[in-house]
Design an enzyme around this catalytic site. Structure first.
Site, PDB file in Angstrom:
ATOM      1  N   HIS A 104      24.443 -15.004 -46.321  1.00 51.78           N
ATOM      2  CA  HIS A 104      22.995 -15.164 -46.152  1.00 51.78           C
ATOM      3  C   HIS A 104      22.637 -15.925 -44.871  1.00 51.78           C
ATOM      4  O   HIS A 104      23.371 -16.828 -44.438  1.00 51.78           O
ATOM      5  CB  HIS A 104      22.409 -15.924 -47.339  1.00 51.78           C
ATOM      6  CG  HIS A 104      22.187 -15.082 -48.563  1.00 51.78           C
ATOM      7  ND1 HIS A 104      21.405 -13.952 -48.553  1.00 51.78           N
ATOM      8  CD2 HIS A 104      22.632 -15.220 -49.841  1.00 51.78           C
ATOM      9  CE1 HIS A 104      21.379 -13.421 -49.774  1.00 51.78           C
ATOM     10  NE2 HIS A 104      22.129 -14.173 -50.576  1.00 51.78           N
ATOM     11  N   CYS A 131      21.042 -12.115 -42.251  1.00 53.16           N
ATOM     12  CA  CYS A 131      19.644 -11.914 -41.873  1.00 53.16           C
ATOM     13  C   CYS A 131      19.239 -12.914 -40.793  1.00 53.16           C
ATOM     14  O   CYS A 131      19.772 -14.026 -40.705  1.00 53.16           O
ATOM     15  CB  CYS A 131      18.748 -12.098 -43.091  1.00 53.16           C
ATOM     16  SG  CYS A 131      18.935 -10.780 -44.300  1.00 53.16           S
TER      17      CYS A 131
END
Length: 312
Positions: free
Chosen positions: A90, A142
């Site tokens: 993440h 991301c």
């Protein structure tokens, strides 16, 4: 390749098992990369450190452990060495602390313990490199565009919007979710994320929060900069994680998989720019919205990805 030159790598895969943020392909991504590094790029397995949050893992990919591995790698580096960091997990964006940047956001990765590693930390690592060593970061997360603070953009955001035709999980934990998690650890009532990180992690917290207003040479862009960032997407985009059912086989990160496909289909040496351009085409053909980007000096844009040794 000169026998005296080292090839060092730190590979980090975070699946966040048994949490609401669980991913499926990140560990597979870096395990696959380890095989590619050894088989194609001449890395010695003993010079590759693998950190994952797989069950039974002895060294978890916490913020402190990841930074310790990266610091050790940079500390060993000498002129001519090739350093590589592959992160799959993440990412998030945090409000900028820079004066005059009220609406700007900065990039960070989210280790297994939420002790954020920020663009400033990566800038400091790159600035510590000895002259003649290169440090390539491949971040399948991301908001990974711009993950090395102040690095020059070579292939940047695209205005072309791909048509989404696949179902996937995004590799982002929104700022508010990170803040909520850290607030539960510290029980402090503040929206300042730095306060929580410093309270809970102390000296292991990111430089961004320990030295918030520092504009010293330590964190400035080095004139002989050898940082190379291949980001899975641009700063305002998300990167995709495919589970085994959606992916039709093993779970994987879309960008990591695209890079593997590019390398498998092209046995010769490829420039950093070529790898990113070709990975973009793979993702577009597969129906993903994300646009990989490249940040590095002009010379390193055309340099060979991981300085691939010549075939004997």
């Amino acid at each position: 390749m000169d026998k005296g030159k080292k090839r060092l790598a730190v590979l980090v895969g975070c699946n966040y098992p048994n949490t609401q943020h669980e991913l499926h392909g990140c560990i597979n991504d870096v395990v696959a990369m380890r095989g590619v590094l050894v088989g194609r790029f001449g890395f010695d397995p003993s010079q590759i450190e693998l950190l994952t949050d797989a069950p039974g893992s002895l060294v978890l990919p916490t913020g402190a452990n990841i930074k310790a591995a990266l610091n050790e790698m940079v500390n060993q580096a000498e002129a001519g060495d090739v350093l590589f960091f592959h992160y799959s997990g993440h990412g998030t964006r945090i409000p900028s602390l820079k004066p005059g940047h009220h609406f700007r956001q900065d990039e960070a990765i989210v280790p297994s313990d939420f002790n954020l590693i920020t663009d400033v930390d990566f800038r400091q690592l790159v600035n510590r490199l000895p002259k003649g060593a290169t440090f390539t970061i491949l971040s399948d997360s991301c908001h990974s565009g711009g993950l090395i603070d102040k690095e020059k953009e070579q292939i940047g955001p695209s205005i072309i919007k791909n048509t989404t035709s696949v179902s996937y999980r995004v590799k982002t934990i929104p700022f508010q979710s990170v803040l909520q998690h850290l607030s539960s650890l510290t029980s402090i009532n503040t929206s300042d994320i730095g306060t929580h990180l410093l309270e809970f992690f102390g000296a292991d917290a990111s430089l961004k929060f320990r030295l918030p207003q520092l504009e010293s040479d330590l964190l400035e862009l080095s004139k002989t900069d050898e940082g190379i960032l291949l980001s899975g997407c641009q700063a305002d985009e998300t990167s995709a994680d495919m589970n085994a059912i959606e992916g039709g086989g093993k779970a994987y990160g879309a960008f990591s998989n695209a890079v593997h496909m590019v390398l498998n289909e092209n046995s010769g040496a490829l420039s950093n720019k070529k790898v990113v351009v070709m990975a973009r085409k793979v993702l577009e053909a597969q129906g993903f919205e994300q646009h990989p980007c490249l940040y590095c000096s002009d010379g390193n844009a055309d340099a060979t990805f991981l300085l691939q040794p010549e075939a004997k």
